[in-house]
Design an enzyme around this catalytic site. Structure first.
Site, PDB file in Angstrom:
ATOM      1  N   LYS A 112       0.859  -1.098   0.118  1.00 39.76           N
ATOM      2  CA  LYS A 112       0.054   0.163   0.088  1.00 39.76           C
ATOM      3  C   LYS A 112       0.982   1.500   0.018  1.00 39.76           C
ATOM      4  O   LYS A 112       0.452   2.230  -0.651  1.00 39.76           O
ATOM      5  CB  LYS A 112      -1.000   0.084   1.253  1.00 39.76           C
ATOM      6  N   LYS A 197      -5.527 -10.715  -5.105  1.00 40.21           N
ATOM      7  CA  LYS A 197      -6.713 -10.953  -4.444  1.00 40.21           C
ATOM      8  C   LYS A 197      -7.916 -10.196  -4.875  1.00 40.21           C
ATOM      9  O   LYS A 197      -7.719  -8.861  -5.332  1.00 40.21           O
ATOM     10  CB  LYS A 197      -6.118 -10.479  -2.944  1.00 40.21           C
ATOM     11  N   LYS A 200     -11.602  -4.589  -2.373  1.00 37.92           N
ATOM     12  CA  LYS A 200     -12.464  -3.728  -2.395  1.00 37.92           C
ATOM     13  C   LYS A 200     -11.782  -2.683  -3.292  1.00 37.92           C
ATOM     14  O   LYS A 200     -12.688  -1.832  -4.066  1.00 37.92           O
ATOM     15  CB  LYS A 200     -12.742  -3.076  -0.979  1.00 37.92           C
TER      16      LYS A 200
HETATM   17  P1  AMP Z   1     -11.091  -5.883   4.175  1.00 30.82           P
HETATM   18  O1  AMP Z   1     -11.919  -5.730   3.140  1.00 30.82           O
HETATM   19  O2  AMP Z   1      -9.631  -5.616   3.925  1.00 30.82           O
HETATM   20  O3  AMP Z   1     -11.549  -5.278   5.499  1.00 30.82           O
HETATM   21  O4  AMP Z   1     -11.289  -7.340   4.836  1.00 30.82           O
HETATM   22  C1  AMP Z   1     -12.324  -7.847   5.685  1.00 30.82           C
HETATM   23  C2  AMP Z   1     -12.068  -9.537   5.717  1.00 30.82           C
HETATM   24  O5  AMP Z   1     -12.160  -9.793   4.248  1.00 30.82           O
HETATM   25  C3  AMP Z   1     -10.821  -9.815   6.135  1.00 30.82           C
HETATM   26  O6  AMP Z   1     -10.937 -11.060   7.300  1.00 30.82           O
HETATM   27  C4  AMP Z   1     -10.146 -10.370   4.893  1.00 30.82           C
HETATM   28  O7  AMP Z   1      -9.049 -11.252   5.303  1.00 30.82           O
HETATM   29  C5  AMP Z   1     -11.396 -10.884   4.122  1.00 30.82           C
HETATM   30  N1  AMP Z   1     -10.807 -10.939   2.689  1.00 30.82           N
HETATM   31  C6  AMP Z   1     -10.912  -9.645   2.100  1.00 30.82           C
HETATM   32  N2  AMP Z   1     -10.981 -10.169   0.619  1.00 30.82           N
HETATM   33  C7  AMP Z   1     -10.784 -11.205   0.731  1.00 30.82           C
HETATM   34  C8  AMP Z   1     -10.674 -12.175  -0.565  1.00 30.82           C
HETATM   35  N3  AMP Z   1     -10.285 -11.752  -1.801  1.00 30.82           N
HETATM   36  N4  AMP Z   1     -10.754 -13.470  -0.401  1.00 30.82           N
HETATM   37  C9  AMP Z   1     -10.743 -14.035   1.210  1.00 30.82           C
HETATM   38  N5  AMP Z   1     -11.032 -13.139   2.205  1.00 30.82           N
HETATM   39  C10 AMP Z   1     -10.770 -11.877   1.819  1.00 30.82           C
END
Ligand code: AMP
Ligand code: TRP
Length: 332
Positions: A112, A197, A200
């Site tokens: 990032k 990955k 968002k």
């Molecule tokens: P975040 O969107 O980074 O706040 O992630 C929230 C939760 O979703 C965390 O536990 C991440 O590990 C999970 N997560 C986000 N993107 C993915 C993805 N592409 N595959 C699996 N888990 C994800």
């Protein structure tokens, strides 16, 4: 009793990766309000360039979606991170436990920070200290388990290191937590770029399925997913065939099968994509419908968050007070 804690950043619209990697596990595990705590980690959304109005909107939307996905406020505590001051209080104490070097080694920080620099933006100091705040989120509640996707493994490892170090230096204070991951789809990949990955804030929205996408949009994105060249038919090989493996993972996550075994049922990519599209549409349909109902009554969601913050504060305060004294600060 096993206490679990997890969080999600309101930095973009929730994706299928969030749902399969994390949220679905949360829904399956909620039991009692003081055993399962889930948090919209809004402070974490301020670590990169942000639009204030958008963060506020996404915070409410994330909470609404978590309820729509099935979190039951009678059986878990759902709240917003910035509503409970204990997180930042403890984060400072943990900053005095962590080292600059170990934070600079975090993969997500490196990625990032490089992205921010590439875009000509400054790197916020909070991006570096991000994992310390995350550790505070978890340790403030004495959580034993942290259900997250694969990408958070390193951050939970750091949380463990900080807990152990603090306990050794200042006396036993924190429970040492462990990360738990789903069996399949712990790392859902971008449909257009299956080696990265599904995230968002990824620039290319065509490879990301959002929880609120209309069925036709979901279908279109899945049907246009990048598949791999090669004439070995449909095989499950994450290294050599990342695009197809991702589709098989999605199908397995939606239908409960095993990705390698599912591969045997297909001779071409078209039929696989159609089945994946249908399965994802059906998986998300109830979430989208329930979201529309809940979004019509924002007051009800705010009430859940207010009550959640009250419960969370009551759980975190004694533990953070203990850490405050243990590290050498006078009790107020
Ligand atoms: P975040 O969107 O980074 O706040 O992630 C929230 C939760 O979703 C965390 O536990 C991440 O590990 C999970 N997560 C986000 N993107 C993915 C993805 N592409 N595959 C699996 N888990 C994800
Ligand atoms: N860093 C996590 C992510 O990007 C979000 C998060 C913040 C979190 N605090 C947490 C996850 C505490 C689990 C526990 O996904």
């Amino acid at each position: 009793m096993t206490r679990i804690f997890s969080g999600i950043k309101p930095s973009g619209h929730l994706t299928l990766g969030n749902y399969l990697g994390a949220v679905r596990q949360w829904v399956a595990s909620d039991q009692e309000p003081d055993e399962a705590l889930f948090c919209v980690v809004d402070l974490h959304a301020l670590t990169v360039e942000h639009d204030p109005a958008r963060v506020r909107r996404l915070t409410r939307q994330a909470a609404t979606l978590l309820l729509a996905a099935g979190l039951d406020p009678q059986r878990c505590t759902l709240f917003v991170q910035s509503h409970v001051d204990e997180h930042t209080r403890l984060a400072y104490l943990l900053e005095c436990t962590a080292s600059d070097g170990e934070l600079r080694r975090m993969i997500q920080y490196k990625e990032k920070a490089a992205r921010a620099q590439g875009a000509g933006e400054g790197v916020r100091l909070s991006l570096l200290t991000y994992p310390v705040l995350m550790a505070a989120d978890i340790l403030a509640y004495g959580a034993q388990e942290v259900p997250v996707g694969e990408d958070q493994r390193q951050h939970v490892e750091l949380t463990r290191d900080l807990a152990v170090r603090f306990n050794q230096r200042y006396g036993h204070t924190f429970t040492v937590p462990k990360a738990t991951h789903p069996k399949v789809a712990a790392r859902v990949m971008d449909l257009q770029e299956p080696t990265s990955k599904m995230g968002k804030s990824h620039e290319n929205g065509a490879g990301i399925v959002y929880l609120l996408d209309e069925p036709e949009v979901v279908t279109k994105k899945v049907m246009r997913a990048v598949t791999d060249t090669g004439d070995g038919g449909v095989v499950y090989d994450r290294q050599a065939r990342p695009g197809v493996a991702n589709l098989l993972d999605l199908l397995a996550a939606c239908t409960g099968g095993d990705p390698a075994a599912l591969a045997g049922g297909y001779s071409g990519y078209g039929a696989l994509k159609r089945d994946v599209a249908d399965a994802v549409v059906e998986l998300l349909r109830p979430v989208r419908e329930r979201h529309a109902e809940l979004a019509a009554d924002p007051g009800a969601v705010e009430k859940v968050l207010r009550e959640g913050a009250g419960r969370a504060r009551a759980l975190a305060r004694p533990l953070v007070d203990r850490a405050h004294e243990a590290i050498g600060l006078l009790a107020p």
